[in-house]
Design a protein around this motif. Sequence first.
Motif, PDB file in Angstrom:
ATOM      1  N   ILE A  13     -27.141  25.279 -77.297  1.00  0.00           N
ATOM      2  CA  ILE A  13     -28.087  25.437 -76.187  1.00  0.00           C
ATOM      3  C   ILE A  13     -28.957  24.193 -76.058  1.00  0.00           C
ATOM      4  O   ILE A  13     -29.246  23.735 -74.949  1.00  0.00           O
ATOM      5  CB  ILE A  13     -28.930  26.712 -76.399  1.00  0.00           C
ATOM      6  CG1 ILE A  13     -28.042  27.958 -76.229  1.00  0.00           C
ATOM      7  CG2 ILE A  13     -30.106  26.758 -75.431  1.00  0.00           C
ATOM      8  CD1 ILE A  13     -28.696  29.252 -76.671  1.00  0.00           C
ATOM      9  N   ILE A  38     -27.827  37.471 -79.456  1.00  0.00           N
ATOM     10  CA  ILE A  38     -28.066  37.112 -80.850  1.00  0.00           C
ATOM     11  C   ILE A  38     -29.312  37.814 -81.386  1.00  0.00           C
ATOM     12  O   ILE A  38     -29.333  38.316 -82.514  1.00  0.00           O
ATOM     13  CB  ILE A  38     -28.196  35.586 -80.983  1.00  0.00           C
ATOM     14  CG1 ILE A  38     -26.841  34.923 -80.694  1.00  0.00           C
ATOM     15  CG2 ILE A  38     -28.691  35.197 -82.375  1.00  0.00           C
ATOM     16  CD1 ILE A  38     -26.920  33.421 -80.544  1.00  0.00           C
ATOM     17  N   ALA A  39     -30.360  37.864 -80.561  1.00  0.00           N
ATOM     18  CA  ALA A  39     -31.596  38.518 -80.988  1.00  0.00           C
ATOM     19  C   ALA A  39     -31.389  40.013 -81.228  1.00  0.00           C
ATOM     20  O   ALA A  39     -31.980  40.591 -82.152  1.00  0.00           O
ATOM     21  CB  ALA A  39     -32.681  38.300 -79.937  1.00  0.00           C
ATOM     22  N   SER A  42     -27.057  30.560 -71.392  1.00  0.00           N
ATOM     23  CA  SER A  42     -27.844  30.339 -72.607  1.00  0.00           C
ATOM     24  C   SER A  42     -28.818  31.474 -72.901  1.00  0.00           C
ATOM     25  O   SER A  42     -28.922  31.955 -74.039  1.00  0.00           O
ATOM     26  CB  SER A  42     -28.604  29.013 -72.511  1.00  0.00           C
ATOM     27  OG  SER A  42     -27.722  27.916 -72.462  1.00  0.00           O
ATOM     28  N   GLY A  43     -29.551  31.914 -71.889  1.00  0.00           N
ATOM     29  CA  GLY A  43     -30.531  32.971 -72.093  1.00  0.00           C
ATOM     30  C   GLY A  43     -29.889  34.282 -72.514  1.00  0.00           C
ATOM     31  O   GLY A  43     -30.399  34.981 -73.407  1.00  0.00           O
ATOM     32  N   ALA A  71     -25.401  28.242 -82.391  1.00  0.00           N
ATOM     33  CA  ALA A  71     -25.672  28.661 -81.014  1.00  0.00           C
ATOM     34  C   ALA A  71     -26.933  27.990 -80.480  1.00  0.00           C
ATOM     35  O   ALA A  71     -26.960  27.510 -79.339  1.00  0.00           O
ATOM     36  CB  ALA A  71     -25.798  30.183 -80.939  1.00  0.00           C
ATOM     37  N   GLU A  72     -27.971  27.948 -81.292  1.00  0.00           N
ATOM     38  CA  GLU A  72     -29.208  27.269 -80.882  1.00  0.00           C
ATOM     39  C   GLU A  72     -28.956  25.793 -80.586  1.00  0.00           C
ATOM     40  O   GLU A  72     -29.498  25.232 -79.624  1.00  0.00           O
ATOM     41  CB  GLU A  72     -30.253  27.352 -81.994  1.00  0.00           C
ATOM     42  CG  GLU A  72     -30.807  28.710 -82.314  1.00  0.00           C
ATOM     43  CD  GLU A  72     -31.756  28.617 -83.501  1.00  0.00           C
ATOM     44  OE1 GLU A  72     -32.881  28.095 -83.322  1.00  0.00           O
ATOM     45  OE2 GLU A  72     -31.361  29.024 -84.605  1.00  0.00           O
ATOM     46  N   TYR A  78     -18.289  32.126 -79.467  1.00  0.00           N
ATOM     47  CA  TYR A  78     -18.768  31.653 -78.168  1.00  0.00           C
ATOM     48  C   TYR A  78     -18.029  30.366 -77.830  1.00  0.00           C
ATOM     49  O   TYR A  78     -18.182  29.358 -78.519  1.00  0.00           O
ATOM     50  CB  TYR A  78     -20.275  31.412 -78.222  1.00  0.00           C
ATOM     51  CG  TYR A  78     -20.861  30.881 -76.935  1.00  0.00           C
ATOM     52  CD1 TYR A  78     -20.677  31.554 -75.731  1.00  0.00           C
ATOM     53  CD2 TYR A  78     -21.616  29.701 -76.918  1.00  0.00           C
ATOM     54  CE1 TYR A  78     -21.223  31.071 -74.543  1.00  0.00           C
ATOM     55  CE2 TYR A  78     -22.165  29.213 -75.742  1.00  0.00           C
ATOM     56  CZ  TYR A  78     -21.961  29.915 -74.562  1.00  0.00           C
ATOM     57  OH  TYR A  78     -22.495  29.428 -73.391  1.00  0.00           O
ATOM     58  N   ARG A 103     -27.077  27.893 -87.257  1.00  0.00           N
ATOM     59  CA  ARG A 103     -27.867  27.664 -86.040  1.00  0.00           C
ATOM     60  C   ARG A 103     -27.007  27.069 -84.926  1.00  0.00           C
ATOM     61  O   ARG A 103     -27.528  26.484 -83.974  1.00  0.00           O
ATOM     62  CB  ARG A 103     -29.053  26.745 -86.347  1.00  0.00           C
ATOM     63  CG  ARG A 103     -29.949  27.267 -87.456  1.00  0.00           C
ATOM     64  CD  ARG A 103     -31.120  26.345 -87.736  1.00  0.00           C
ATOM     65  NE  ARG A 103     -32.137  26.429 -86.709  1.00  0.00           N
ATOM     66  CZ  ARG A 103     -33.233  25.672 -86.680  1.00  0.00           C
ATOM     67  NH1 ARG A 103     -33.435  24.771 -87.624  1.00  0.00           N
ATOM     68  NH2 ARG A 103     -34.118  25.806 -85.710  1.00  0.00           N
ATOM     69  N   GLN A 121     -28.780  34.016 -76.146  1.00  0.00           N
ATOM     70  CA  GLN A 121     -29.927  34.161 -77.041  1.00  0.00           C
ATOM     71  C   GLN A 121     -30.323  35.623 -77.185  1.00  0.00           C
ATOM     72  O   GLN A 121     -30.682  36.071 -78.283  1.00  0.00           O
ATOM     73  CB  GLN A 121     -31.106  33.344 -76.507  1.00  0.00           C
ATOM     74  CG  GLN A 121     -30.930  31.844 -76.659  1.00  0.00           C
ATOM     75  CD  GLN A 121     -32.031  31.056 -75.990  1.00  0.00           C
ATOM     76  OE1 GLN A 121     -32.378  31.302 -74.837  1.00  0.00           O
ATOM     77  NE2 GLN A 121     -32.597  30.100 -76.713  1.00  0.00           N
ATOM     78  N   GLU A 122     -30.240  36.379 -76.101  1.00  0.00           N
ATOM     79  CA  GLU A 122     -30.613  37.793 -76.163  1.00  0.00           C
ATOM     80  C   GLU A 122     -29.604  38.593 -76.978  1.00  0.00           C
ATOM     81  O   GLU A 122     -29.981  39.482 -77.759  1.00  0.00           O
ATOM     82  CB  GLU A 122     -30.735  38.370 -74.750  1.00  0.00           C
ATOM     83  CG  GLU A 122     -31.413  39.713 -74.723  1.00  0.00           C
ATOM     84  CD  GLU A 122     -31.931  40.095 -73.345  1.00  0.00           C
ATOM     85  OE1 GLU A 122     -32.400  41.242 -73.215  1.00  0.00           O
ATOM     86  OE2 GLU A 122     -31.859  39.277 -72.414  1.00  0.00           O
TER      87      GLU A 122
END
Length: 202
Positions: free
Chosen positions: A110, A25-26, A18-19, A106-107, A5, A104, A22-23
């Motif tokens: 964000i 990655i989830a 960001s959202g 990516a987190e 990323y 972590r 996160q999706e």
Amino acid sequence: MKLVYVFDAYCGWSHAFSGTLQEVIARHPDLPVEVVSGGLFTGQRRVPIREFGFIKGANVQVTAQTGARFGDAFNAVLDEGSFVMDSEAAARGLIALRQAAPERAAELAIAMQKAFFHEGLSLSDAKTYRKIADEFGLDSDAVVVAFKTAVPDADFQLAARFGVSGFPTLIAVRGNDAYALARGHANIEQIEQRLAGLLASQ
């Protein structure tokens, strides 16, 4: 295969992504995610934010297209106009946080964007990274030391090697091959379609 990323912490479109990130990655917890800083505001582009008169209008467009929000504290910084966005400092901050918790990354990226685009905090200020480190249960002293000494050239060079010219860019890397999953705005369905083809051909 892994995901890379490439973002800039001061980029409104990266914030809006960001959202979606996160999706992704989830949905794919088995795919490692490497986060790389770009250099959107470096050199002669490090000027007071008022010099970028397009930002307020662009953020309206970002919200209209993605639903991403910008906080009152950030808008106050934008209206005041003297703040200087420095992508080199923000990249040092990412490096410091990434070293403390690479899994972590990516987190944490964000969280940096939330600090700026919601809370109006400077990404050139060590206190911002101390706050984020504390929120994530990291060694905040070590993060601050790393922020002050980090050198972001490797991040900028890696972004260039991937041919990234705009932010955000999400890339799937398999061996020596790289595949762009998103350049700028892309929704989860578009990314999943591109990613599914790559995963099926492994």
